[in-house]
Design a protein around this motif. Structure first.
Motif, PDB file in Angstrom:
ATOM      1  N   LEU A  21       0.826  -1.196   0.000  1.00  0.00           N
ATOM      2  CA  LEU A  21       0.000   0.000   0.000  1.00  0.00           C
ATOM      3  C   LEU A  21       0.865   1.252   0.000  1.00  0.00           C
ATOM      4  O   LEU A  21       0.532   2.250  -0.605  1.00  0.00           O
ATOM      5  N   LEU A  22       1.976   1.160   0.710  1.00  0.00           N
ATOM      6  CA  LEU A  22       2.819   2.334   0.828  1.00  0.00           C
ATOM      7  C   LEU A  22       3.654   2.569  -0.421  1.00  0.00           C
ATOM      8  O   LEU A  22       3.986   3.689  -0.730  1.00  0.00           O
ATOM      9  N   LEU A  23       4.005   1.509  -1.097  1.00  0.00           N
ATOM     10  CA  LEU A  23       4.977   1.654  -2.176  1.00  0.00           C
ATOM     11  C   LEU A  23       4.451   1.253  -3.554  1.00  0.00           C
ATOM     12  O   LEU A  23       5.185   0.672  -4.342  1.00  0.00           O
ATOM     13  N   PRO A  24       3.218   1.549  -3.853  1.00  0.00           N
ATOM     14  CA  PRO A  24       2.737   1.067  -5.149  1.00  0.00           C
ATOM     15  C   PRO A  24       3.462   1.732  -6.306  1.00  0.00           C
ATOM     16  O   PRO A  24       3.838   1.096  -7.271  1.00  0.00           O
ATOM     17  N   ALA A  25       3.725   3.025  -6.173  1.00  0.00           N
ATOM     18  CA  ALA A  25       4.331   3.758  -7.276  1.00  0.00           C
ATOM     19  C   ALA A  25       5.728   3.209  -7.551  1.00  0.00           C
ATOM     20  O   ALA A  25       6.147   3.074  -8.688  1.00  0.00           O
ATOM     21  N   CYS A  26       6.421   2.864  -6.478  1.00  0.00           N
ATOM     22  CA  CYS A  26       7.782   2.390  -6.588  1.00  0.00           C
ATOM     23  C   CYS A  26       7.861   1.143  -7.458  1.00  0.00           C
ATOM     24  O   CYS A  26       8.593   1.092  -8.433  1.00  0.00           O
ATOM     25  N   SER A  27       7.042   0.137  -7.118  1.00  0.00           N
ATOM     26  CA  SER A  27       7.153  -1.104  -7.854  1.00  0.00           C
ATOM     27  C   SER A  27       6.647  -0.934  -9.286  1.00  0.00           C
ATOM     28  O   SER A  27       7.036  -1.661 -10.176  1.00  0.00           O
ATOM     29  N   LEU A  28       5.786   0.042  -9.488  1.00  0.00           N
ATOM     30  CA  LEU A  28       5.266   0.236 -10.836  1.00  0.00           C
ATOM     31  C   LEU A  28       6.264   0.982 -11.728  1.00  0.00           C
ATOM     32  O   LEU A  28       6.420   0.670 -12.888  1.00  0.00           O
ATOM     33  N   ASP A  29       6.939   1.970 -11.154  1.00  0.00           N
ATOM     34  CA  ASP A  29       7.762   2.839 -11.984  1.00  0.00           C
ATOM     35  C   ASP A  29       9.192   2.336 -12.172  1.00  0.00           C
ATOM     36  O   ASP A  29       9.827   2.619 -13.165  1.00  0.00           O
ATOM     37  N   SER A  30       9.679   1.578 -11.195  1.00  0.00           N
ATOM     38  CA  SER A  30      11.107   1.304 -11.212  1.00  0.00           C
ATOM     39  C   SER A  30      11.493   0.201 -12.196  1.00  0.00           C
ATOM     40  O   SER A  30      12.641   0.032 -12.524  1.00  0.00           O
ATOM     41  N   LYS A  31      10.501  -0.576 -12.642  1.00  0.00           N
ATOM     42  CA  LYS A  31      10.849  -1.675 -13.541  1.00  0.00           C
ATOM     43  C   LYS A  31      10.152  -1.519 -14.877  1.00  0.00           C
ATOM     44  O   LYS A  31       9.047  -0.989 -14.935  1.00  0.00           O
ATOM     45  N   PRO A  32      10.760  -1.993 -15.937  1.00  0.00           N
ATOM     46  CA  PRO A  32      10.057  -1.967 -17.209  1.00  0.00           C
ATOM     47  C   PRO A  32       8.798  -2.832 -17.128  1.00  0.00           C
ATOM     48  O   PRO A  32       8.760  -3.822 -16.388  1.00  0.00           O
ATOM     49  N   ALA A  33       7.798  -2.457 -17.924  1.00  0.00           N
ATOM     50  CA  ALA A  33       6.482  -3.067 -17.777  1.00  0.00           C
ATOM     51  C   ALA A  33       6.499  -4.593 -17.949  1.00  0.00           C
ATOM     52  O   ALA A  33       5.748  -5.300 -17.298  1.00  0.00           O
ATOM     53  N   ASP A  34       7.381  -5.112 -18.805  1.00  0.00           N
ATOM     54  CA  ASP A  34       7.285  -6.537 -19.096  1.00  0.00           C
ATOM     55  C   ASP A  34       7.829  -7.411 -17.965  1.00  0.00           C
ATOM     56  O   ASP A  34       7.595  -8.602 -17.949  1.00  0.00           O
ATOM     57  N   THR A  35       8.559  -6.824 -17.024  1.00  0.00           N
ATOM     58  CA  THR A  35       9.026  -7.650 -15.912  1.00  0.00           C
ATOM     59  C   THR A  35       8.249  -7.345 -14.637  1.00  0.00           C
ATOM     60  O   THR A  35       8.560  -7.853 -13.584  1.00  0.00           O
ATOM     61  N   GLU A  36       7.243  -6.488 -14.760  1.00  0.00           N
ATOM     62  CA  GLU A  36       6.485  -6.104 -13.584  1.00  0.00           C
ATOM     63  C   GLU A  36       5.784  -7.319 -12.979  1.00  0.00           C
ATOM     64  O   GLU A  36       5.160  -8.100 -13.699  1.00  0.00           O
ATOM     65  N   ARG A  37       5.930  -7.476 -11.670  1.00  0.00           N
ATOM     66  CA  ARG A  37       5.328  -8.639 -11.014  1.00  0.00           C
ATOM     67  C   ARG A  37       4.623  -8.213  -9.747  1.00  0.00           C
ATOM     68  O   ARG A  37       5.086  -7.324  -9.046  1.00  0.00           O
ATOM     69  N   LEU A  38       3.538  -8.869  -9.446  1.00  0.00           N
ATOM     70  CA  LEU A  38       2.849  -8.594  -8.181  1.00  0.00           C
ATOM     71  C   LEU A  38       3.593  -9.310  -7.059  1.00  0.00           C
ATOM     72  O   LEU A  38       4.246 -10.324  -7.288  1.00  0.00           O
ATOM     73  N   PRO A  39       3.465  -8.808  -5.825  1.00  0.00           N
ATOM     74  CA  PRO A  39       4.125  -9.464  -4.694  1.00  0.00           C
ATOM     75  C   PRO A  39       3.455 -10.797  -4.357  1.00  0.00           C
ATOM     76  O   PRO A  39       2.357 -11.086  -4.831  1.00  0.00           O
ATOM     77  N   PHE A  40       4.135 -11.595  -3.551  1.00  0.00           N
ATOM     78  CA  PHE A  40       3.540 -12.818  -2.997  1.00  0.00           C
ATOM     79  C   PHE A  40       3.185 -12.518  -1.548  1.00  0.00           C
ATOM     80  O   PHE A  40       4.049 -12.093  -0.787  1.00  0.00           O
ATOM     81  N   LEU A  41       1.941 -12.748  -1.171  1.00  0.00           N
ATOM     82  CA  LEU A  41       1.541 -12.438   0.193  1.00  0.00           C
ATOM     83  C   LEU A  41       1.507 -13.708   1.044  1.00  0.00           C
ATOM     84  O   LEU A  41       1.363 -14.807   0.530  1.00  0.00           O
ATOM     85  N   GLY A  42       1.627 -13.516   2.331  1.00  0.00           N
ATOM     86  CA  GLY A  42       1.544 -14.651   3.250  1.00  0.00           C
ATOM     87  C   GLY A  42       2.915 -15.138   3.651  1.00  0.00           C
ATOM     88  O   GLY A  42       3.942 -14.592   3.262  1.00  0.00           O
ATOM     89  N   GLU A  43       2.869 -16.195   4.441  1.00  0.00           N
ATOM     90  CA  GLU A  43       4.098 -16.772   4.988  1.00  0.00           C
ATOM     91  C   GLU A  43       4.973 -17.342   3.878  1.00  0.00           C
ATOM     92  O   GLU A  43       4.486 -17.958   2.941  1.00  0.00           O
ATOM     93  N   ARG A  44       6.275 -17.164   3.976  1.00  0.00           N
ATOM     94  CA  ARG A  44       7.148 -17.815   3.002  1.00  0.00           C
ATOM     95  C   ARG A  44       8.216 -18.613   3.726  1.00  0.00           C
ATOM     96  O   ARG A  44       8.592 -18.315   4.846  1.00  0.00           O
TER      97      ARG A  44
END
Lengths: 230, 142
Positions: A21-44
Motif C-alpha cells: 500500500l505504501l509503495l505502489p508507485a515504486c514497484s510500478l515505476d522502477s521496472k520496465p512493464a514486461d518484468t512487472e510482477r505482483l508481490p507474494f503475500l503470506g508466509e514464506r
C-alpha cells in the motif's frame, strides 16, 4: 501447529499488504512493464539446499478445498487450474457490508466477464442459512446467470472459516456485530499456483481499482510463464 | 410541495459547494445525509441506486409514493418478503436500523430521501412520522 501458524501468516500478510500500500508507485515505476510482477503475500519458507546451491523460496498457497456451488457442482482447486481468480466471503442476509462489497466485486466481474482466464468465487460464511437454493437466488438476483464464471459456494462451517484464514480475508463468528459475523470485506487475488498475489479492501473503491489494475499485470505474468514452459 | 422542492434545491446547492454552506436547512440536510451514509448507503448505494434485483433503489422509487404512510415503520422495523419497486420484484431482508433512530431522525432521513437524487417527494412533518410510528407501536415521542 495450525493455531500458531495462522495468526503469524495473517500478520505477515498484513505487513506485506501495508508495504504494497505504501509503495505502489515504486514497484510500478522502477521496472520496465514486461518484468512487472505482483508481490507474494503470506508466509514464506526459504529452503536451503545441502549442496549450497541457491535456496528455494516457497510461498504460502491455498490448501486443498472442496465446495459446492449454486448449480450443485463440486468445485475444487482443480476448477481453477490454469486460471487466475478473485475470491471473497459474504452471506446472503448480511446487514452491514456485503451488499456494498458484492456490488464492488460485480464491478470487477463486469470488466472481466468475457475473459475466460479470470474466474470469481464467493464463499458464504453462513452455510446454515445460505443453502444452495438461497445462493442460486442470490446469484441470479445479482445478475450472475453463469455459475461457471462466478461460483457462489458453500461447505461446512469449519472448512469455510479455515479457508477464509488461508485467503487472508479474516472472517469469524461474532455475536456482538450486526448479523452475527465479523468479516473484513477483503478480496483476494490468486494465481494459477494457488499463491495469494493481492488482498484488497472490497469496501474501498480505490482498493478495488488497485485490483482492477493488478489483474492485467498478473495475467501478463501467467501468459509469460506459460510461454516459457512450452 | 413547493417547499419540498425548495428544500431539494437548497440541498443540491449545499452539496455542490461541498458542505461549506450553513443555515438550518442545509445543516439538517447534512445530518440526515450522514445518517443515510451510516445506516442505509451500504445497501441502497450512495446515490440511492440499489443493487440489481437484490436491493431496491430509493432514487426514483415508486414505492415511496405508493407506500408513503408505511415508510416510517418500514425504517424503524425493517421489512421482508416480496415487494415491488418500479415493476421489479425484490425478496430479501431489510433489518431494522442497526441503532435506534429517534422519530425526528427518521423524519429528517425520510425528507433527505424524498429530496435527493432527483426525488421530488412530498416531505414529512415530525408529527406525521410520530403518528405513523404510533400506528405500529414504535413511536418514542422524541
Amino acid at each position: 501447529m495450525m493455531s500458531t501458524f495462522l495468526p503469524r501468516a495473517l500478520r505477515l500478510g498484513l505487513f506485506a499488504l501495508s508495504t504494497t500500500l505504501l509503495l505502489p508507485a515504486c514497484s510500478l515505476d522502477s521496472k520496465p512493464a514486461d518484468t512487472e510482477r505482483l508481490p507474494f503475500l503470506g508466509e514464506r519458507e526459504v529452503k536451503p539446499h545441502a549442496d549450497g546451491s541457491p535456496a528455494d523460496t516457497v510461498y504460502a498457497t491455498i490448501p486443498d478445498f472442496r465446495l459446492t456451488d449454486q448449480d450443485r457442482q463440486v468445485i475444487t482447486n482443480q476448477t481453477f487450474a490454469g486460471k487466475v481468480y478473485v475470491t471473497d466471503f459474504f452471506f446472503a442476509t448480511c446487514p452491514s457490508i456485503c451488499p456494498k462489497m458484492q456490488s464492488e466485486l460485480l464491478r470487477v466481474y463486469t470488466k472481466f466477464k468475457d475473459d475466460p482466464r479470470v474466474l470469481f468465487l464467493s464463499h458464504t460464511i453462513d452455510p446454515a442459512h445460505d443453502s444452495i437454493p438461497v445462493l442460486r437466488d442470490y446469484a441470479q438476483r445479482l445478475g450472475i446467470q453463469d455459475a461457471s464464471r462466478w461460483h457462489f459456494a458453500t461447505a461446512s462451517h469449519d472448512s469455510i472459516f479455515s479457508l477464509a484464514r488461508a485467503y487472508m480475508t479474516a472472517a469469524q463468528v461474532d455475536k456482538g456485530v450486526p448479523g452475527g459475523f465479523a468479516h473484513s470485506g477483503a478480496f483476494a487475488l490468486i494465481d494459477p499456483q494457488r499463491r495469494i498475489r493481492g488482498v484488497y479492501d472490497g469496501m474501498n473503491p480505490l482498493e478495488v481499482q488497485r485490483l482492477l489494475d493488478d489483474l492485467p499485470v498478473l495475467l501478463k505474468e501467467v501468459e509469460a510463464d506459460q510461454k516459457a514452459a512450452k | 410541495m413547493s417547499w419540498g422542492r425548495r428544500l431539494g434545491v437548497l440541498a443540491g446547492a449545499g452539496l455542490a459547494v461541498g458542505l461549506g454552506a450553513s443555515g438550518c436547512f442545509t445543516e439538517r440536510q447534512n445530518e440526515s445525509a450522514k445518517i443515510y451514509a451510516t445506516h442505509c448507503a451500504n445497501c441502497h448505494g450512495t446515490q440511492g441506486e440499489g443493487l440489481q434485483r437484490l436491493i431496491p433503489p430509493l432514487a426514483g422509487s415508486d414505492y415511496l409514493v405508493k407506500n408513503r404512510l408505511a415508510l416510517a415503520c418500514l425504517i424503524r422495523k425493517g421489512v421482508q418478503g416480496p415487494l415491488t419497486v418500479n415493476g421489479v420484484e425484490f425478496n430479501q431482508v431489510m433489518p431494522p436500523a442497526d441503532s435506534h433512530l429517534t422519530d425526528s431522525q427518521i423524519t429528517n432521513l425520510l425528507n433527505f430521501i424524498q429530496t435527493s437524487w432527483g426525488n421530488q417527494g412530498e416531505v414529512f412533518t415530525i408529527r406525521e412520522v410520530s403518528e405513523q410510528l404510533q400506528g405500529c407501536g414504535a413511536s418514542d415521542g422524541e
